[in-house]
Enzyme design. Structure first.
Site, PDB file in Angstrom:
ATOM      1  N   PRO A   1       0.635  -1.402  -0.093  1.00 51.99           N
ATOM      2  CA  PRO A   1      -0.093   0.114  -0.111  1.00 51.99           C
ATOM      3  C   PRO A   1       0.806   1.194  -0.054  1.00 51.99           C
ATOM      4  O   PRO A   1       1.649   1.510   0.924  1.00 51.99           O
ATOM      5  CB  PRO A   1      -0.823  -0.136   1.188  1.00 51.99           C
TER       6      PRO A   1
ATOM      7  N   GLY B   1       7.712  -1.736  -3.961  1.00 49.29           N
ATOM      8  CA  GLY B   1       7.052  -0.572  -3.664  1.00 49.29           C
ATOM      9  C   GLY B   1       7.478   0.408  -4.679  1.00 49.29           C
ATOM     10  O   GLY B   1       6.822   0.645  -5.901  1.00 49.29           O
ATOM     11  N   ARG B   2       8.554   1.472  -4.640  1.00 47.74           N
ATOM     12  CA  ARG B   2       8.752   2.459  -5.228  1.00 47.74           C
ATOM     13  C   ARG B   2       9.174   1.854  -6.641  1.00 47.74           C
ATOM     14  O   ARG B   2       9.012   2.669  -7.922  1.00 47.74           O
ATOM     15  CB  ARG B   2       9.926   3.384  -4.693  1.00 47.74           C
TER      16      ARG B   2
ATOM     17  N   LEU C   1      13.514  -1.234  -0.142  1.00 51.52           N
ATOM     18  CA  LEU C   1      14.559  -1.191  -1.005  1.00 51.52           C
ATOM     19  C   LEU C   1      15.280  -2.372  -1.581  1.00 51.52           C
ATOM     20  O   LEU C   1      16.114  -2.945  -1.710  1.00 51.52           O
ATOM     21  CB  LEU C   1      15.761  -0.666  -0.277  1.00 51.52           C
TER      22      LEU C   1
ATOM     23  N   GLN D   1      -6.044  -1.952   2.577  1.00 49.54           N
ATOM     24  CA  GLN D   1      -5.543  -1.492   3.814  1.00 49.54           C
ATOM     25  C   GLN D   1      -6.359  -0.439   4.266  1.00 49.54           C
ATOM     26  O   GLN D   1      -6.788   0.709   4.090  1.00 49.54           O
ATOM     27  CB  GLN D   1      -3.979  -0.959   3.938  1.00 49.54           C
TER      28      GLN D   1
ATOM     29  N   TYR E   1       0.932   6.017  12.544  1.00 48.49           N
ATOM     30  CA  TYR E   1      -0.379   6.258  12.666  1.00 48.49           C
ATOM     31  C   TYR E   1      -1.211   5.809  13.865  1.00 48.49           C
ATOM     32  O   TYR E   1      -0.507   5.106  14.771  1.00 48.49           O
ATOM     33  CB  TYR E   1      -1.108   5.565  11.143  1.00 48.49           C
TER      34      TYR E   1
ATOM     35  N   ARG F   1      -0.016  -4.821   9.325  1.00 44.73           N
ATOM     36  CA  ARG F   1       1.287  -4.004   9.219  1.00 44.73           C
ATOM     37  C   ARG F   1       1.611  -3.351  10.240  1.00 44.73           C
ATOM     38  O   ARG F   1       1.056  -2.771  10.964  1.00 44.73           O
ATOM     39  CB  ARG F   1       1.176  -3.164   7.707  1.00 44.73           C
TER      40      ARG F   1
END
Length: 395
Positions: free
Chosen positions: A54, A356-357, A334, A132, A215, A263
């Site tokens: 997510p 992810g990225r 990464l 999520q 969060y 998560r």
């Protein structure tokens, strides 16, 4: 018909056929690289172990929590790009639980139809669709690219709101939150339950609860951000109470065959704060309450700490949680190259990896990974229209 709803049509039937094609070409084969083998959680089988994590896009530009054409394109393109599971970004369980006014949400029934459209599109391309659910807590009401105020609290007159937290401690320079009452905590537990029911109704295959990255639920877990002296604070049992209550409520409302994922940040990288030992204890408790997999990340809880970011820097935490709690985990952070990802799984450090990225740069990262790892095109989950452009398989 509500905005963005999509009727059943010959186009949808065609998409379903494409999904069947992808599944047919992703059968379990012990000769495949581990990255490319199916994985099963409860009643759900993912075609491979390459998952999209997510990642917030802050693109609900009408500020109504409803996903848009952009979200459909974004997620369905990654599904057609070969991901085994697509986990939709942080989805707020209340309007005040958004990270930004531009966050998506599932806090009311009127939002179900747009999510149904997106979940169906993901699944029709052969991927499992997960979502999520989150409450941003003290890190809510922040700006984004379309609104401005990035890294700052949005002023109340510009659409911001009073944030809430377990304790009235601000994150960095953001607005100080208001401490939640016990009754308000109970309401938030019910909001997660209701949002999970809406996710199931919209057709999602799995639900992930966000208890990481500073969060709200992460704030409750961490002794540096939770100074409460009631039943939702103090020792670890008190600090993880709200999360376990949410898990119980969600597990009780979704189908038995639906996987439930949580998560976590395995460490906040701060002395005296949340750490891997507490994470393992939490993961063991979550498993006992019906959680099927822990999505292991780190950080985001304490402002200004130094995080030793480098390739594979979070994998060891997924490994420790997996072994310590005897529960499946995913590794993220990464992981950019197919051979890196294959190494993580081959060494049994995690059960799946999240790209992810790198997936933002390359929606077809999994298809390229199959080729890099020597998997023939006919065993790779290409949509039939794309086979002519298949990546060249490494000899």
């Amino acid at each position: 018909m509500a905005k963005h709803a999509r009727p059943v049509s010959t186009i949808q039937q065609s998409e379903q056929q494409l999904g069947a094609f992808s599944a047919q070409n992703s059968q379990d084969d012990s000769r495949l690289p581990r990255l490319c083998r199916p994985m099963r959680l409860r009643g759900l089988t993912m075609r491979n172990r390459i998952w999209l994590p997510p990642m917030d896009t802050y693109s609900a530009l009408a500020h109504d929590g409803r996903p848009t054409d952009f979200h459909y394109q974004h997620y369905v393109s990654r599904a057609s790009g070969g991901f085994g599971m697509v986990i939709v970004e942080s989805t707020a369980v209340t309007p005040e639980g958004r990270i930004s006014p531009c966050d998506v949400g599932l806090w009311e029934d009127s939002q179900i139809d747009t999510w149904e459209w997106i979940a169906r599109g993901i699944k029709n391309q052969g991927a499992a669709a997960a979502i999520q659910l989150n409450h941003a807590g003290r890190k809510g009401s922040t700006g984004c690219f379309s609104l401005g105020y990035e890294g700052q609290s949005v002023p109340l007159e510009e659409g911001g709101w009073q944030t809430v937290a377990p304790s009235a401690l601000a994150y960095g320079k953001l607005r100080e939150p208001r401490e939640l009452s016990v009754d308000e905590i109970h309401e938030i537990v019910h909001k997660f339950r209701d949002a999970a029911w809406r996710a199931m109704t919209a057709g999602f295959d799995a639900v992930e609860i966000h208890a990481a990255h500073g969060y709200l639920l992460s704030e409750f877990l961490d002794p540096l951000t939770n100074l409460r002296q009631d039943e939702y604070g103090g020792n670890l049992a008190g600090r993880m109470r709200i999360l376990l209550e949410i898990v119980d409520e969600v597990r009780g409302v979704i189908r038995e065959d639906m996987p439930l994922i949580v998560r976590v940040s395995a460490t906040d990288w701060a002395e005296g704060g949340w750490d891997i030992a507490q994470t393992v204890e939490l993961a063991s408790a979550l498993k006992a309450h019906g959680v099927d997999l822990i999505d292991v990340s780190t950080g985001g809880i304490i402002d200004g700490v130094t995080i030793p970011v480098k390739k594979l820097y979070q994998v060891r935490f997924a490994d420790e949680v997996r072994r310590g709690a005897n529960i499946p985990t995913t590794a993220v952070g990464l992981i950019t190259k197919p051979k890196q990802a294959e190494h993580v799984l081959k060494e049994h450090m995690a059960d799946a990896v999240e790209i992810g990225r790198a997936a933002l740069r390359d929606p077809s990262w999994p298809l390229r990974a199959y080729a890099k790892l020597g998997v023939p095109t006919e065993q790779t989950p290409y949509p039939p229209q794309y086979v002519r452009g298949a990546f060249k398989v490494k000899e």
